[in-house]
Design a protein around this motif. Structure first.
Motif: not given
Length: 66
Positions: A25-50
Protein backbone atom coordinates in the motif's frame (compact mmCIF):
# COMPACT_ATOMS: atom_id res chain seq x y z
CA UNK A 1 20.43 -9.31 -1.73
CA UNK A 2 18.17 -12.28 -2.30
CA UNK A 3 14.43 -11.73 -2.35
CA UNK A 4 13.98 -13.98 0.70
CA UNK A 5 16.49 -11.87 2.60
CA UNK A 6 14.64 -8.71 1.57
CA UNK A 7 11.32 -10.01 2.91
CA UNK A 8 12.94 -11.28 6.11
CA UNK A 9 14.46 -7.84 6.76
CA UNK A 10 11.19 -6.06 6.01
CA UNK A 11 9.29 -8.35 8.38
CA UNK A 12 11.91 -7.98 11.09
CA UNK A 13 11.79 -4.20 10.84
CA UNK A 14 8.00 -3.83 10.69
CA UNK A 15 6.46 -7.11 11.80
CA UNK A 16 4.83 -9.59 9.39
CA UNK A 17 1.41 -7.95 9.07
CA UNK A 18 2.62 -4.37 8.81
CA UNK A 19 5.43 -5.32 6.40
CA UNK A 20 2.89 -6.82 4.01
CA UNK A 21 0.76 -3.69 4.25
CA UNK A 22 3.70 -1.38 3.59
CA UNK A 23 4.82 -3.46 0.62
CA UNK A 24 1.35 -3.46 -0.88
CA UNK A 25 0.00 0.00 0.00
CA UNK A 26 2.77 2.52 0.68
CA UNK A 27 3.94 4.48 -2.35
CA UNK A 28 7.58 5.55 -2.02
CA UNK A 29 8.98 8.55 -3.85
CA UNK A 30 12.37 6.80 -3.94
CA UNK A 31 10.77 4.07 -6.06
CA UNK A 32 9.44 6.54 -8.62
CA UNK A 33 6.02 6.66 -6.99
CA UNK A 34 5.58 2.89 -6.84
CA UNK A 35 4.94 0.52 -4.00
CA UNK A 36 7.53 -2.06 -2.97
CA UNK A 37 5.52 -4.80 -4.65
CA UNK A 38 5.20 -2.79 -7.86
CA UNK A 39 8.91 -1.97 -7.95
CA UNK A 40 9.92 -5.59 -7.41
CA UNK A 41 7.42 -6.81 -10.01
CA UNK A 42 8.86 -4.29 -12.48
CA UNK A 43 12.32 -5.80 -11.98
CA UNK A 44 13.89 -3.38 -9.52
CA UNK A 45 16.84 -4.91 -7.73
CA UNK A 46 16.14 -5.85 -4.13
CA UNK A 47 19.07 -3.85 -2.74
CA UNK A 48 17.75 -0.72 -4.50
CA UNK A 49 14.28 -1.28 -3.06
CA UNK A 50 15.74 -1.94 0.38
CA UNK A 51 17.68 1.34 0.27
CA UNK A 52 14.42 3.11 -0.56
CA UNK A 53 12.74 1.50 2.46
CA UNK A 54 15.61 2.57 4.73
CA UNK A 55 15.45 6.12 3.35
CA UNK A 56 11.66 6.30 3.80
CA UNK A 57 11.68 4.82 7.33
CA UNK A 58 15.04 5.67 8.92
CA UNK A 59 13.65 5.42 12.45
CA UNK A 60 12.01 2.02 11.93
CA UNK A 61 14.89 0.10 10.34
CA UNK A 62 17.50 -0.95 12.90
CA UNK A 63 21.10 -0.08 12.06
CA UNK A 64 22.06 -3.77 11.85
CA UNK A 65 19.55 -4.28 9.01
CA UNK A 66 20.76 -1.36 6.94
Amino acid sequence: MRLTDFWARLEEAFGPGYAASIARDQVLAQLDGRTIEQALAAGAQTHVVWRAVVAAYPDRVPARLR
